[in-house]
Motif scaffolding. Structure first.
Motif, short mmCIF file in Angstrom:
data_model
loop_
_atom_site.label_atom_id
_atom_site.label_comp_id
_atom_site.label_asym_id
_atom_site.label_seq_id
_atom_site.Cartn_x
_atom_site.Cartn_y
_atom_site.Cartn_z
N GLU A 122 0.85 -1.19 0.00
CA GLU A 122 0.00 0.00 0.00
C GLU A 122 0.88 1.25 0.00
OE1 GLU A 122 -3.30 2.24 2.88
OE2 GLU A 122 -2.43 0.30 3.43
N LEU A 123 0.52 2.24 -0.86
CA LEU A 123 1.20 3.53 -0.87
C LEU A 123 0.64 4.36 0.28
CD1 LEU A 123 3.17 5.47 -2.37
CD2 LEU A 123 1.19 6.24 -3.69
N THR A 124 1.44 4.56 1.31
CA THR A 124 0.96 5.28 2.49
C THR A 124 1.27 6.77 2.42
OG1 THR A 124 3.02 4.79 3.67
CG2 THR A 124 1.19 3.23 3.93
N ASP A 125 2.24 7.16 1.55
CA ASP A 125 2.57 8.58 1.47
C ASP A 125 3.27 8.85 0.15
OD1 ASP A 125 4.43 10.98 3.51
OD2 ASP A 125 2.62 11.20 2.30
N SER A 126 3.01 9.98 -0.48
CA SER A 126 3.68 10.41 -1.70
C SER A 126 3.82 11.91 -1.62
CB SER A 126 2.86 10.00 -2.93
OG SER A 126 3.51 10.39 -4.11
N GLN A 127 5.08 12.37 -1.38
CA GLN A 127 5.29 13.78 -1.10
C GLN A 127 6.54 14.30 -1.79
OE1 GLN A 127 5.49 14.95 2.97
NE2 GLN A 127 3.28 14.86 3.27
N VAL A 128 6.56 15.63 -2.04
CA VAL A 128 7.80 16.32 -2.38
C VAL A 128 8.57 16.51 -1.08
CG1 VAL A 128 8.81 18.46 -3.24
CG2 VAL A 128 6.82 17.48 -4.38
N THR A 129 9.74 15.88 -1.00
CA THR A 129 10.50 15.92 0.25
C THR A 129 11.76 16.79 0.15
OG1 THR A 129 11.66 13.91 -0.44
CG2 THR A 129 9.72 13.64 0.96
N GLU A 130 12.06 17.27 -1.05
CA GLU A 130 13.24 18.11 -1.21
C GLU A 130 13.02 19.06 -2.37
OE1 GLU A 130 17.64 17.05 -2.56
OE2 GLU A 130 17.22 16.24 -0.54
N ALA A 131 13.45 20.32 -2.21
CA ALA A 131 13.33 21.32 -3.27
C ALA A 131 14.63 22.09 -3.35
CB ALA A 131 12.16 22.26 -2.99
N ASN A 132 15.32 21.95 -4.49
CA ASN A 132 16.59 22.66 -4.71
C ASN A 132 17.59 22.41 -3.59
OD1 ASN A 132 15.63 23.89 -7.15
ND2 ASN A 132 14.45 25.30 -5.86
N ASP A 138 16.99 21.63 -0.43
CA ASP A 138 16.51 21.87 0.93
C ASP A 138 15.32 20.96 1.23
OD1 ASP A 138 18.35 23.95 1.32
OD2 ASP A 138 17.00 25.39 0.32
N PRO A 139 15.13 20.56 2.54
CA PRO A 139 13.97 19.74 2.90
C PRO A 139 12.67 20.47 2.56
CG PRO A 139 15.58 19.80 4.68
CD PRO A 139 16.01 20.83 3.68
N ALA A 140 11.66 19.70 2.15
CA ALA A 140 10.36 20.28 1.79
C ALA A 140 9.27 19.28 2.13
CB ALA A 140 10.32 20.63 0.31
N THR A 141 8.05 19.79 2.20
CA THR A 141 6.88 18.95 2.45
C THR A 141 5.77 19.41 1.54
OG1 THR A 141 7.50 18.62 4.76
CG2 THR A 141 5.22 18.12 4.15
N GLY A 142 5.25 18.49 0.75
CA GLY A 142 4.15 18.84 -0.14
C GLY A 142 3.56 17.61 -0.78
N ASP A 143 2.25 17.40 -0.57
CA ASP A 143 1.60 16.23 -1.14
C ASP A 143 1.44 16.37 -2.65
OD1 ASP A 143 -0.64 16.04 1.73
OD2 ASP A 143 1.31 15.09 1.39
N LEU A 144 1.40 15.22 -3.33
CA LEU A 144 1.08 15.20 -4.75
C LEU A 144 -0.44 15.18 -4.92
CD1 LEU A 144 3.65 12.75 -6.39
CD2 LEU A 144 3.86 15.18 -5.93
N PRO A 145 -0.97 15.78 -5.98
CA PRO A 145 -0.25 16.60 -6.96
C PRO A 145 0.29 17.89 -6.33
CG PRO A 145 -2.60 16.74 -7.32
CD PRO A 145 -2.42 15.71 -6.26
N PHE A 146 1.50 18.27 -6.80
CA PHE A 146 2.22 19.39 -6.22
C PHE A 146 2.37 20.48 -7.28
CE2 PHE A 146 6.18 21.71 -5.30
CZ PHE A 146 5.99 22.05 -3.96
N VAL A 200 10.62 13.60 -5.16
CA VAL A 200 9.37 12.98 -4.70
C VAL A 200 9.72 11.65 -4.06
CG1 VAL A 200 7.19 11.97 -5.41
CG2 VAL A 200 7.94 14.12 -6.41
N THR A 201 9.23 11.44 -2.81
CA THR A 201 9.48 10.19 -2.10
C THR A 201 8.16 9.45 -1.88
OG1 THR A 201 11.38 11.15 -0.95
CG2 THR A 201 10.41 9.15 0.01
N ASN A 202 8.12 8.19 -2.26
CA ASN A 202 6.97 7.32 -2.02
C ASN A 202 7.27 6.41 -0.85
OD1 ASN A 202 5.74 8.46 -4.18
ND2 ASN A 202 5.66 6.61 -5.44
#
Length: 729
Positions: free
Chosen positions: A616-626, A628-636, A649-651
């Motif tokens: 089961e996919l429990t999480d799909s997020q943008v975890t890094e931006a340029n 640096d650490p980041a947090t953002g659910d898909l769709p982003f 993007v980390t699944n």
């Protein structure tokens, strides 16, 4: 019985043969080489007896160092009664074939005291060359000026033969340093033959090594020699060609000059002019060393399509350290040139010799032929001619012009130039050749073979491509349209409103151009004509400020991290991005930039995933931006506020552990063939361990793999101890 040293030698030979056979059966024997040397077995020069003499000749192929020549196998030589004899003195012992060491040996019988051949003198001549080579039965000798030319047969008398003697070509006959004795047949003692001349690369656009003779005999004709070289260089302008430059007098480079083995692009007139400036102030030296002039080409790091030797005389020097007397041409001087030319041809390079003036007229063609090939220029065969004999340097320049353009009939060359960014309008001053990757497509409304065709510029510095359509028999002229695939951040620069500037390769006359679309053009191409077109592009500052987006992928599966591509089978995710220019979402490879966004644009980052049934996919997020650490659910929704934006993007995936909790259990079945006890009622295993026991191990649920391996190791140690006494480890 054989003497002890011969018995020992025989044992050693048998041992070597046995070792070779063993290596062959085990696949460890060295690979066979190609060419004649691979087909001819190595054999020692046979020893003479009291009643026989041995005449041995060293045969050579390619120059391998300044004063060294490699052996050539497969050369067939014969012993003849004299120079005029048509058949060898004997079809058996009077004929030899060189081995892989380049040794061709005759064992002559009856040379002992009172024998029928005692004191005999025979003439060694060549019967045949191995495949891929040709013979030179005669060579030109005489004064280096070309006057008083001789053409003695390439044949050598043996000494008077005596039993028990070995006569070598490198010491007892053939070899000589008596340079004053006519007919000047002093030789290096290494039998020459010439490699077949490779065919010229059929493309309109070649890499050429230009080799210039700067010997003193050129004299006042030096400006005309340079003019001939200029004509050749200018003829190549407009084609994707490159030139390298070499010189020789008694050595190479010639006194006061420098060789330029690195190729220089002459695809534009500016490039051709830059190349011509390299030799514009060269002056003359002394002596003529074809050998070193050609060997400098063979040693160069570049593999050329063509080598052109422009010379006014015959060689009077060879080798390095330099040998020869500097005033007369001997067999040895030409032999050196042949061996060096062979080394050039061995690289697939065609050698064309251009002899100019009285110094190389008449029988001097024999020596030009020897370093190039057997076909003389007759006026209409520049594509296949091996050597030229011209009356003066003006005629030589015209011949070189024909040679340069021999493969350009019915072709369209396109030279791509990049205009400085600071230029405006149609100003193309300061342009330079484009790098690799500029793409052009040629087509025609007529049925020309080979079209349409797409070609891209290479990294050779010429910025050029050539199209070679095939004309039907009844078509003498046809329109050819060339379209450019415009690269980002560049705009086409017209000249007089035309998308290209085209000229006739034969005479440099302007060729009319019709624009075709925003970046294309059409020209009329004649079957026997050649057209060169230059297309200009300028970097567009207004398009410099663009943005791109790259999205990387990571996985965390049951707590274990994976990079994209390293995750187990069955875990897949497809990235989609929107834009640029408001485009709907389309797939995009992970880790690959999508270009063409404008600064401030937004792009929606999303994905489609495929997982195994129990996961089961429990999480799909943008975890890094340029970085640096980041947090953002898909769709982003990403805002592209810089030139390069990079997201990760980390699944996170979890799977049913019950289906993954299998353990390994070791089941031991004992079969005692000596009647010992079997397993106990509870399945316990008795300690049998006898030498006749056979154990069967099976893996089942209950014991981990590590435990199974540990059990195996413990059992192995126990059996070793039972059979061999106490042990450690």
């Amino acid at each position: 019985m054989a003497p002890p040293h011969r018995r020992r030698a025989a044992v050693a030979v048998r041992a070597l043969v046995a070792l070779t056979a063993l290596l062959c059966t085990t696949g460890l024997a060295p690979a066979a080489t190609s060419g004649p040397a691979a087909r001819a077995a190595v054999a020692e020069v046979p020893p003479p007896t009291a009643t026989t003499s041995v005449v041995t000749v060293r045969t050579g192929g390619d120059r391998t160092a300044d004063a060294e020549v490699g052996p050539l196998a497969g050369v067939t030589l014969g012993l003849f009664a004299d120079e005029g004899a048509t058949e060898p003195v004997d079809p058996d012992w009077g004929v030899c074939v060189s081995d892989a060491d380049g040794d061709c040996s005759f064992t002559v019988p009856g040379t002992g005291p009172g024998g029928p051949n005692e004191g005999a003198v025979y003439t060694v001549r060549q019967i045949a060359a191995p495949s891929g080579w040709y013979t030179n039965p005669e060579l030109r000798t005489g004064p280096g000026s070309g006057s008083g030319s001789l053409s003695p047969a390439y044949a050598f008398p043996t000494p008077e033969l005596e039993g028990g003697q070995t006569y070598s070509s490198t010491s007892d006959f053939m070899y000589s340093t008596e340079y004053r004795e006519s007919p000047f047949t002093a030789s290096t003692g290494i039998w020459q033959q010439s490699r077949n001349n490779p065919p010229l690369n059929g493309a309109c656009g070649i890499d050429v090594a230009l080799v210039l003779d700067l010997s003193a005999s050129v004299g006042s004709a030096l400006p005309q020699l340079k003019d001939a070289a200029d004509q050749f260089t200018d003829a190549l302008a407009g084609t994707p060609s490159r030139l390298s430059l070499f010189s020789f007098d008694r050595n190479s480079p010639s006194t006061g000059t420098e060789n330029h083995p690195e190729p220089t692009s002459v695809s534009t007139q500016a490039g051709a002019d830059a190349f011509k400036s390299l030799y514009a102030d060269w002056d003359l030296g002394s002596g003529t060393n074809w050998d070193q002039g050609l060997y400098a080409v063979a040693k160069a790091p570049t593999r050329y399509d063509l080598t052109v030797v422009l010379t006014d005389g015959n060689p009077t020097r060879f080798s390095k350290p330099i040998e020869g007397d500097g005033s007369r041409t001997h067999f040895a001087d030409t032999e050196g040139g042949i061996f060096a030319a062979n080394a050039v041809k061995a690289q697939g390079t065609r050698v064309v010799a251009v002899g100019v003036g009285r110094g190389v007229e008449g029988v001097s063609g024999l020596n030009l032929r020897a370093i190039s090939g057997p076909e003389a220029f007759t006026g209409d065969n520049p594509e296949t001619a091996d050597y030229y004999q011209t009356t003066d340097f003006t005629a030589a320049g015209a011949a070189l012009n024909q040679l340069a353009l021999s493969n350009c009939a019915g072709t369209v060359s396109v030279i791509k130039q990049i205009v400085p960014e600071s230029n405006t309008g149609e100003d193309v001053s300061g342009s330079r050749n484009a790098g690799p990757g500029w793409e052009f497509t040629a087509s025609s409304t007529e049925p020309l073979g080979g079209l349409p065709d797409t070609r891209a510029t290479d990294d050779d510095g010429t910025g050029g491509v050539t199209f070679e359509p095939e004309f039907p028999p009844t078509t003498g002229e046809a329109p050819v349209t060339v379209e450019e695939t415009q690269q980002p951040n560049h705009t086409l620069v017209t000249r007089g409103g035309a998308n290209a500037v085209c000229v006739n390769l034969d005479d440099g006359a302007s060729v009319p151009v019709t624009n075709s679309g925003p970046t294309g053009f059409t020209v009329d191409l004649a079957r026997q004509g050649g057209v060169s077109c230059t297309v200009y592009n300028r970097p567009d500052p207004s398009q410099d400020e663009l943005a791109d987006l790259t999205v990387d992928k990571r996985w965390t599966i049951d707590g274990t991290p994976y990079a994209e591509g390293d995750q187990p089978d069955g875990y897949e995710a497809t990235l989609t991005l929107t834009g640029p220019d408001g485009a709907a979402a389309t797939p995009q490879p992970w880790g690959t930039p999508r270009t063409g966004y404008a600064p401030g644009d937004t792009a929606t980052v999303d994905e489609e995933t495929t997982l195994p049934d129990r996961c089961e996919l429990t999480d799909s997020q943008v975890t890094e931006a340029n970085g640096d650490p980041a947090t953002g659910d898909l769709p982003f929704r990403a805002t592209l506020d810089r030139e390069h934006t990079r997201l990760t993007v980390t699944n996170t995936v979890t799977c049913d552990e019950e289906e993954d909790s299998a353990r390994l259990r070791l089941v031991k079945k004992v079969v005692n063939r000596h009647g010992g006890p079997g397993p106990g009622p509870g399945g316990e295993l008795p300690d049998t361990g006898g030498p006749g026991a056979t154990e069967l191990l099976a893996l089942a649920v209950g014991l981990t793999a590590a435990g199974a391996l540990a059990a195996l190791a413990t059992g192995a140690r126990r059996r070793f101890r039972d059979r061999n006494g106490p042990a450690t480890g």
